[in-house]
Structure formats: C-alpha cells, structure tokens
Write an enzyme that holds these catalytic residues in place. Structure first.
Site, short mmCIF file in Angstrom:
data_model
loop_
_atom_site.label_atom_id
_atom_site.label_comp_id
_atom_site.label_asym_id
_atom_site.label_seq_id
_atom_site.Cartn_x
_atom_site.Cartn_y
_atom_site.Cartn_z
N ASP A 11 -1.29 -0.32 1.13
CA ASP A 11 -0.94 -1.67 1.57
C ASP A 11 -1.41 -1.81 3.01
O ASP A 11 -1.73 -0.81 3.68
CB ASP A 11 0.59 -1.86 1.50
CG ASP A 11 1.01 -3.24 2.00
OD1 ASP A 11 0.32 -4.23 1.72
OD2 ASP A 11 2.04 -3.33 2.72
N SER A 12 -1.43 -3.04 3.51
CA SER A 12 -1.79 -3.26 4.90
C SER A 12 -0.77 -2.64 5.85
O SER A 12 -1.07 -2.40 7.01
CB SER A 12 -1.88 -4.77 5.16
OG SER A 12 -0.67 -5.39 4.79
N CYS A 74 -0.96 -4.34 -1.98
CA CYS A 74 -1.05 -5.48 -1.08
C CYS A 74 -1.65 -6.66 -1.84
O CYS A 74 -2.72 -6.53 -2.45
CB CYS A 74 -1.96 -5.08 0.09
SG CYS A 74 -2.31 -6.41 1.24
N GLU A 153 9.24 -8.23 9.38
CA GLU A 153 9.01 -7.04 10.20
C GLU A 153 9.91 -7.02 11.43
O GLU A 153 10.23 -5.96 11.95
CB GLU A 153 7.54 -6.94 10.58
CG GLU A 153 6.77 -6.69 9.31
CD GLU A 153 5.41 -6.09 9.47
OE1 GLU A 153 4.95 -5.93 10.60
OE2 GLU A 153 4.83 -5.79 8.42
N CYS A 185 3.67 -11.76 -1.92
CA CYS A 185 3.42 -10.97 -0.71
C CYS A 185 4.45 -9.85 -0.71
O CYS A 185 5.61 -10.07 -1.07
CB CYS A 185 3.57 -11.85 0.53
SG CYS A 185 3.52 -10.92 2.08
N HIS A 187 6.18 -8.56 1.46
CA HIS A 187 7.37 -8.68 2.31
C HIS A 187 8.43 -9.62 1.74
O HIS A 187 9.59 -9.54 2.12
CB HIS A 187 6.97 -9.22 3.68
CG HIS A 187 6.20 -8.24 4.51
ND1 HIS A 187 5.03 -7.66 4.08
CD2 HIS A 187 6.44 -7.75 5.75
CE1 HIS A 187 4.59 -6.85 5.04
NE2 HIS A 187 5.41 -6.90 6.05
N1 DGL Z 1 0.72 -6.78 2.49
C1 DGL Z 1 0.35 -8.17 2.68
C2 DGL Z 1 0.35 -8.89 1.33
O1 DGL Z 1 1.02 -8.50 0.39
C3 DGL Z 1 1.27 -8.90 3.64
C4 DGL Z 1 1.12 -8.49 5.10
C5 DGL Z 1 -0.27 -8.75 5.66
O2 DGL Z 1 -0.62 -9.90 5.95
O3 DGL Z 1 -1.00 -7.78 5.79
O4 DGL Z 1 -0.36 -9.84 1.18
#
Ligand code: DGL
Length: 267
Positions: A11-12, A74, A153, A185, A187
């Site tokens: 993931d990012s 992600c 976050e 997403c 989060h």
């Molecule tokens: N992990 C990213 C997503 O699910 C969210 C956070 C980001 O913008 O990197 O799209």
C-alpha cells in the site's frame, strides 16, 4: 513456487494493513510480507505514471523476497497499476477494486451505488468500470474525498471538523439516494461511524478488505498455493520511511500490535 512462501501485500502507507488484518483472520496459515510506501504517501493526488512506477518498484522488491502471490491493497495503485503488474509479473495478483465492486453489486437493491476514494481512484473510473461489468444498469455516483485520508492519519476519526468535511463530501451521495456506498480507499473503513451518520443508517457501507481476503483464499486454492501447515505464519512489515510512525499508527489499522518494522528505500 512453494506453498509456504509468503504473500506480498503493498500500500502507499499504513492503510493496507486493514487488508492484512482480514487476511490474517481468514488465512491464518499464510505468511505475509507487507510493504508500506510511507516515504512517498499519498498516492491519491499523483499521476497514473508515477503510481505505476512506484508499484513496479515495490512489486520487484517483493518478487525478490520470494512471494507466491501479491495483493495490491491500495485502491489508487490498483486503479493505475493492476493490469500492467499482471502482465509483467508471473505470480497471481489481486487488487482491491474488483472485490469491492463485487461486494457492492451483491448488496445493492436499488442499483444506486456510491463510490468514494482518492482523486486518482475516482478520476480513473476503475470502480464504475468494475461495477458496470457486473451490473450494467447500475447508477454510480462517485466522489473524491481528498481530505479523509489525512484526517485518519491524524487520528481525527470523529471530530467536529471531520463531520463537517464528511457532510460536504457526501452531499452528492445523499442527493443521489444511494443504498450502497463503497469505501474505495484503505483509510475510510476507520471513518465508518462518521460516514454512516452522514449518509444514513440504511446505506450499506462496503469495505473491500473482507471480500479481498476471500478472493485471495479462492486464488490460492485455484493455484494450489495454500499453506496447509498450521502455526507456520510469519509476518514482516517493511516501510520506506518513518518506522516509528509505522509502529505507533500501524496497530490502529492492523488491530493488533506490531513488534518490528524494517526500513527500505526504493527508487
Ligand atoms: N492507500 C490509498 C488508497 O487506498 C490512500 C492513501 C493515499 O492517497 O496514498 O487509495
């Protein structure tokens, strides 16, 4: 490929740990190596080419670690990189968008489905495409919610500011009277309470983590890659920056403590 090899997940940042949490619960024998690209998060506002480049680098690293399969946890990376990664790498790869779309289509009654995600995910229209493949006459309302991930976050899961921002972003979902809303997403599952209060209790909120883990199980079975040995699972966590933050915040996403985080610079 040995069935005892780990599954790679990336993931990012930390959000993909919500997918790992489901995988640990549904696939307790499987070892996992998780890469969080905390040095380059967020991916949401970045161009498709940049996200693809980052995704290739991470997948090459995980391939080098001997993974037997990969989960792109992600949404933004799934939207921009999944087809290319599937062509370029020779192990099975699952993203989070198709499972999320499948789960939404399974529960909608009115066929009015909402999707929220990062700017990149919404712009790619990847969710619409997957939902319409399964339900061609679905009415999809999509909305980018760029401020949600930073709020999570910061730990602002249910503050006054968060509620005000949520009302603003989610107004189109209320107007469109969606009966199902995809949390597109990593989060957003942590903001379920606020999101649910704004759109109303009757709207089903879809968190793709559960369905993704189910599809990983199916994929392992189909490829004869399941690890049948109990108590064999090992978990490794790697981040490209700030291991302290990973340790501190990671457990909010994972739902259990993390003892150790390795650091690796990519690119
Ligand atoms: N992990 C990213 C997503 O699910 C969210 C956070 C980001 O913008 O990197 O799209």
């Amino acid at each position: 490929m040995s069935s005892s090899a780990p599954i790679g997940v990336f993931d990012s940042g930390l959000g993909g740990l919500t997918v790992v949490r489901e995988m640990i619960s549904q696939l307790p024998n499987e070892s996992i190596i998780y890469f969080g690209d905390t040095a380059r998060v967020p991916y949401g506002p970045k161009s498709p080419d940049t996200v693809l480049r980052y995704s290739r680098e991470i997948t090459s690293f995980l391939k080098g670690e001997g993974v037997k399969a990969l989960v792109v946890a992600c949404n933004t990376a799934t939207a921009h990189a999944l087809p290319a990664l599937r062509e370029e790498f020779d192990f099975p790869i699952i993203g989070v968008i198709e499972p999320g779309a499948r789960a939404a289509v399974a529960v909608t009654k009115t066929k009015r489905v909402g999707v929220i995600g990062t700017a990149g995910t919404i712009k790619s229209r990847a969710y619409e495409t997957e939902i319409r493949k399964l339900l061609p006459d679905a009415q999809v309302t999509a909305q980018a919610c760029a401020l949600f991930a930073p709020l999570v976050e910061e730990g602002w899961l249910d503050s006054e500011v968060t509620r005000a921002i949520a009302r603003n972003y989610l107004a189109p979902m209320v107007s469109a009277e969606v009966d199902t809303l995809v949390l597109g997403c990593t989060h957003y599952p942590l903001m379920k309470t606020v999101i649910g209060n704004v759109v109303g209790r009757d709207v089903r909120l879809i968190d793709s983590a559960h369905e993704t883990a189910r599809q990983v199980a199916e994929m392992l079975r189909a490829n004869g890659l399941e690890n049948a040995t109990p108590n064999d699972a090992r978990y490794r966590f790697v981040s490209s920056d700030a291991p302290d933050t990973f340790l501190a915040l990671g457990q909010t996403f994972l739902g259990s403590p993390i003892d150790r985080v390795e650091t690796l610079t990519l690119g």
